[in-house]
Design a protein around this motif. Structure first.
Motif, PDB file in Angstrom:
ATOM      1  N   LYS A 117      88.912   1.441  68.638  1.00  0.00           N
ATOM      2  CA  LYS A 117      88.279   2.212  67.963  1.00  0.00           C
ATOM      3  C   LYS A 117      88.961   3.792  68.034  1.00  0.00           C
ATOM      4  N   THR A 120      93.350   6.712  73.669  1.00  0.00           N
ATOM      5  CA  THR A 120      92.551   7.670  74.697  1.00  0.00           C
ATOM      6  C   THR A 120      93.491   8.825  74.998  1.00  0.00           C
ATOM      7  N   ASP A 121      94.621   9.023  74.220  1.00  0.00           N
ATOM      8  CA  ASP A 121      95.291  10.499  74.204  1.00  0.00           C
ATOM      9  C   ASP A 121      94.480  11.462  73.247  1.00  0.00           C
ATOM     10  N   ASP A 122      94.451  11.080  72.084  1.00  0.00           N
ATOM     11  CA  ASP A 122      93.960  12.227  70.792  1.00  0.00           C
ATOM     12  C   ASP A 122      92.407  12.027  70.754  1.00  0.00           C
ATOM     13  N   ASP A 123      91.746  10.755  71.305  1.00  0.00           N
ATOM     14  CA  ASP A 123      90.391  10.572  70.918  1.00  0.00           C
ATOM     15  C   ASP A 123      89.953  10.792  69.651  1.00  0.00           C
ATOM     16  N   ILE A 214      98.224  20.165  65.681  1.00  0.00           N
ATOM     17  CA  ILE A 214      97.638  20.774  66.962  1.00  0.00           C
ATOM     18  C   ILE A 214      98.608  21.818  67.117  1.00  0.00           C
ATOM     19  N   THR A 215      98.129  23.040  67.412  1.00  0.00           N
ATOM     20  CA  THR A 215      98.699  24.541  67.676  1.00  0.00           C
ATOM     21  C   THR A 215      98.811  24.932  69.172  1.00  0.00           C
ATOM     22  N   ARG A 216      97.841  24.203  69.882  1.00  0.00           N
ATOM     23  CA  ARG A 216      97.871  24.498  71.247  1.00  0.00           C
ATOM     24  C   ARG A 216      96.898  23.815  72.151  1.00  0.00           C
ATOM     25  N   GLU A 218      95.072  23.429  75.867  1.00  0.00           N
ATOM     26  CA  GLU A 218      94.808  24.338  77.323  1.00  0.00           C
ATOM     27  C   GLU A 218      93.781  23.462  78.078  1.00  0.00           C
ATOM     28  N   ALA A 220      90.425  22.308  79.888  1.00  0.00           N
ATOM     29  CA  ALA A 220      89.164  22.330  79.563  1.00  0.00           C
ATOM     30  C   ALA A 220      88.555  23.079  80.802  1.00  0.00           C
TER      31      ALA A 220
ATOM     32  N   THR B  99      87.651  15.526  64.626  1.00  0.00           N
ATOM     33  CA  THR B  99      86.218  14.809  65.136  1.00  0.00           C
ATOM     34  C   THR B  99      86.001  15.623  66.376  1.00  0.00           C
ATOM     35  N   LYS B 111      88.390  23.882  67.564  1.00  0.00           N
ATOM     36  CA  LYS B 111      88.887  23.216  69.129  1.00  0.00           C
ATOM     37  C   LYS B 111      88.091  22.233  68.924  1.00  0.00           C
ATOM     38  N   ARG B 112      88.935  21.063  69.858  1.00  0.00           N
ATOM     39  CA  ARG B 112      88.110  19.987  70.158  1.00  0.00           C
ATOM     40  C   ARG B 112      88.884  19.301  71.326  1.00  0.00           C
ATOM     41  N   PRO B 113      87.957  18.568  72.230  1.00  0.00           N
ATOM     42  CA  PRO B 113      88.351  17.933  73.456  1.00  0.00           C
ATOM     43  C   PRO B 113      89.193  16.760  73.173  1.00  0.00           C
ATOM     44  N   ILE B 114      90.520  16.616  73.935  1.00  0.00           N
ATOM     45  CA  ILE B 114      91.266  15.326  73.984  1.00  0.00           C
ATOM     46  C   ILE B 114      91.118  14.661  75.232  1.00  0.00           C
ATOM     47  N   LEU B 115      92.057  13.647  75.384  1.00  0.00           N
ATOM     48  CA  LEU B 115      92.266  13.235  76.755  1.00  0.00           C
ATOM     49  C   LEU B 115      91.076  13.183  77.693  1.00  0.00           C
ATOM     50  N   ALA B 116      89.954  12.510  77.171  1.00  0.00           N
ATOM     51  CA  ALA B 116      88.863  12.434  77.794  1.00  0.00           C
ATOM     52  C   ALA B 116      87.997  13.679  78.276  1.00  0.00           C
ATOM     53  N   GLY B 117      88.208  14.731  77.265  1.00  0.00           N
ATOM     54  CA  GLY B 117      87.325  15.961  77.515  1.00  0.00           C
ATOM     55  C   GLY B 117      88.309  16.877  78.771  1.00  0.00           C
ATOM     56  N   SER B 118      89.718  16.467  79.141  1.00  0.00           N
ATOM     57  CA  SER B 118      90.145  17.184  80.154  1.00  0.00           C
ATOM     58  C   SER B 118      91.107  18.366  79.599  1.00  0.00           C
ATOM     59  N   VAL B 119      91.275  18.122  78.397  1.00  0.00           N
ATOM     60  CA  VAL B 119      92.139  19.119  77.681  1.00  0.00           C
ATOM     61  C   VAL B 119      91.278  19.478  76.346  1.00  0.00           C
ATOM     62  N   ILE B 120      91.623  20.808  75.962  1.00  0.00           N
ATOM     63  CA  ILE B 120      91.127  21.485  74.818  1.00  0.00           C
ATOM     64  C   ILE B 120      92.324  21.594  73.773  1.00  0.00           C
ATOM     65  N   ALA B 121      92.129  20.664  72.504  1.00  0.00           N
ATOM     66  CA  ALA B 121      93.302  21.167  71.482  1.00  0.00           C
ATOM     67  C   ALA B 121      92.981  21.915  70.508  1.00  0.00           C
ATOM     68  N   THR B 122      93.567  22.800  70.039  1.00  0.00           N
ATOM     69  CA  THR B 122      93.241  23.879  68.765  1.00  0.00           C
ATOM     70  C   THR B 122      94.113  23.124  67.738  1.00  0.00           C
ATOM     71  N   GLN B 229      82.420   9.590  78.641  1.00  0.00           N
ATOM     72  CA  GLN B 229      83.768   9.616  77.505  1.00  0.00           C
ATOM     73  C   GLN B 229      83.608   8.486  76.709  1.00  0.00           C
ATOM     74  N   THR B 230      83.273   7.337  76.925  1.00  0.00           N
ATOM     75  CA  THR B 230      83.147   6.006  75.975  1.00  0.00           C
ATOM     76  C   THR B 230      81.821   5.943  75.596  1.00  0.00           C
TER      77      THR B 230
END
Lengths: 245, 296
Positions: A117, A120-123, A214-216, A218, A220, B99, B111-122, B229-230
């Motif tokens: 579905k 698990t990297d980009d979700d 993706i430009t950046r 950081e 969370a 998403t 901005k959105r979370p990736i890697l189960a919310g541990s990282v924020i991607a722009t 997360q899931t």
């Protein structure tokens, strides 16, 4: 019957991944890579369908660098019959992955496409639905149960408020959720057998057309620990003083 | 062309996206797929489809396609349903998709979370239109006057047959919109105990019930109650975690909560590292006692 299982090589979902120092990428040095766990569930389900229904060819396909061969070999060890590596070092987003998969589907002509579905990297949770749209196939996302009878798939899928059962004419795209199955442990004979199964390398049909980039990256923001209270009464008073009860 | 369309699968979803729409600083319209439109969300045009229920993704994506023409941004609240349908729609539109948007940097950068919310991607959007699913927690609703609603017809002809549907929501508020959530984990033994202890406190607080993945996998709680997360990403005013150790998986779903309360008998449970208020106690004693105090 032919089942196509597209799989993605992802960084170990249980590893702590950090952005690189300049925020331009992710620091994955020294980390393991795996089959995206939801894709692994898709492989397992394809193998179980073959065990139940017989006469099914399972093709696993990955779009990525030559390193993805590791994941394709593992999929072959789980029971897939042959593998295709669409070899590229380009960056893809979900729509461009769906574009390439659609081109591959037009050549492979599977009756069913089973995939995770989300990765698990980009979700993102986009590629399966986008592929279904490009092919004009019906879709069932978040599948938790699957049976195939003739040219029809019966899918129980999880919804926001419970679950529903859908009947889809094949060909169709079905994306897997966590509760569909638990992937099997791979025994040594499977690993040895996988070495001699066919793995076909081919270039992408087209260069990826990116819709996003993706430009950046950081970290969370994290929460810090608050205070411990000593009794239910103290907890109640604290909640009351915050005006939440 | 610089115009937003909000797709509301349920009426309340439009209200929770008004803050997001305002940040795009361009006019927005709303389609209410089901139910009646609330009157004060500040939409320029309000379309009402009045569907009894939303059809499968193939039909709904095609059905709303022509209504999406002329919009630069098409948005829904993040949910399993919106991801199912909007990703298909984005592809039909030849557009981009983002998403789980948590913040708006500009009309083309999110901005959105990736890697189960541990990282924020722009994420920079390179294609128009862009389809977005948005987590409303980061956006405060704004109000404004609407114009009169216009009826629209959305075809729901699907090649997919809906054989059956089970909704276990009951009378409790929806998890993703609840102000208070009481969640329970694996120590709750069975579904009856879970319902009595966790459900009891939730009902006293007028809140929703949530569960960990372990509790769902053990058959103690329904899958639609899974927080994490899931499962569902929640952001209530008050989140009470009873007998929850606090796996990364679960934490990813609750960290936007305003106030997190943890009740666990293990003083070393990771949940205490994120809880605003922690109580080391047996949940079988503490939860009913708290419920009694709240009722007094």
């Amino acid at each position: 019957m032919k089942i196509l299982v597209p799989i993605k090589r992802v960084v170990d979902p249980y590893a702590k991944v950090r952005p690189s120092a300049d925020g331009s990428g992710l620091d994955t040095a020294g980390l393991k890579f795996e089959i995206n766990p939801f894709d692994e569930i898709a492989i397992e389900e394809a193998v179980r369908l073959r065990e139940r229904n017989g006469d099914i060819e399972i093709i696993v396909l990955s779009i990525g660098t030559s390193e993805s061969e590791e994941q394709l070999r593992k999929a072959l060890a789980m029971g897939a019959d042959r593998a295709i590596l669409v070899e590229t070092s380009e960056v893809y987003d979900s729509p461009s992955i769906a574009d390439e998969l659609a081109a591959q589907v037009n050549e492979i002509r599977p009756d069913l496409i089973l995939m995770g579905k989300q990765a698990t990297d980009d979700d993102a949770n986009q590629a399966g639905q986008m592929l279904a749209a490009l092919l004009d196939y019906p879709q069932a996302t978040f599948a938790s149960k699957l049976t195939v009878q003739g040219s029809v798939a019966l899918v129980t899928r999880e919804t926001d408020s419970g679950e529903e059962c859908l009947e889809l004419p094949l060909p169709a795209v079905i994306t897997t959720d966590l509760r569909l199955n638990e992937p099997r442990y791979i025994a040594l004979p499977g690993i040895i057998k996988a070495r001699s199964k066919p793995l076909d390398r081919r270039p992408p049909t087209n260069a990826p057309k990116l819709r996003t980039r993706i430009t950046r990256y950081e970290l969370a923001p994290t929460r810090s620990a608050g205070v411990k209270v000593n009794s239910v009464d103290e907890l109640y008073q604290a909640l009351k003083s915050k005006g939440v009860v | 062309m610089a115009r937003t369309l909000i797709l509301a699968f349920e009426p309340s979803e439009a209200v929770s996206l008004t803050g997001f729409a305002a940040q795009l600083q361009q006019p927005f319209d709303v389609i209410f797929l089901t139910g009646q439109a609330p009157a004060d969300i500040g939409a320029e045009r309000v379309f009402v489809a009045n569907l009894d229920q939303v059809a499968p993704a193939d039909a709904t994506a095609k059905g709303v396609l022509s209504l999406c023409e002329g919009y630069s941004h098409i948005a829904s609240v993040s949910s399993m349903r919106s991801k199912d349908i909007l990703a298909r729609l984005a592809s039909l539109l030849g557009g981009a998709m983002v998403t789980d948007v948590v913040s708006v940097e500009s009309n083309t950068v999110y901005k959105r979370p990736i890697l189960a919310g541990s990282v924020i991607a722009t994420v920079e959007v390179l294609q128009t239109p862009v389809v977005l699913t948005v987590r409303p927690a980061g956006f405060s609703p704004v109000s404004g006057n609407d114009s009169a609603s216009e009826a629209v017809t959305i075809s729901s002809e699907s090649v997919v047959t809906v054989v059956s549907q089970t909704s276990r929501g009951g009378l409790r508020p929806d998890l993703t919109r609840a102000k208070v959530i009481v969640s329970g984990g694996r120590p709750l033994k069975d579904s009856e105990t879970f319902e009595r202890i966790v459900g009891g406190l939730a009902d006293r607080l007028g809140g929703a019930v949530g569960a960990t993945r372990a509790a769902v996998d053990a058959g103690i709680a329904g899958n639609e109650l899974q927080v994490g997360q899931t499962g569902k990403i929640v952001a209530p005013e008050l989140y009470i975690a009873a007998g929850i150790s606090g796996s990364t998986q679960h934490m990813a779903g609750i960290k936007d909560s305003k106030l997190i309360v943890a009740i666990n008998k293990d003083p070393d449970a990771p949940i205490f590292q994120v809880a605003d208020l922690g109580l080391v106690a047996d949940l079988y004693d503490a939860v009913p006692a708290l419920q009694a105090l709240i009722g007094s």
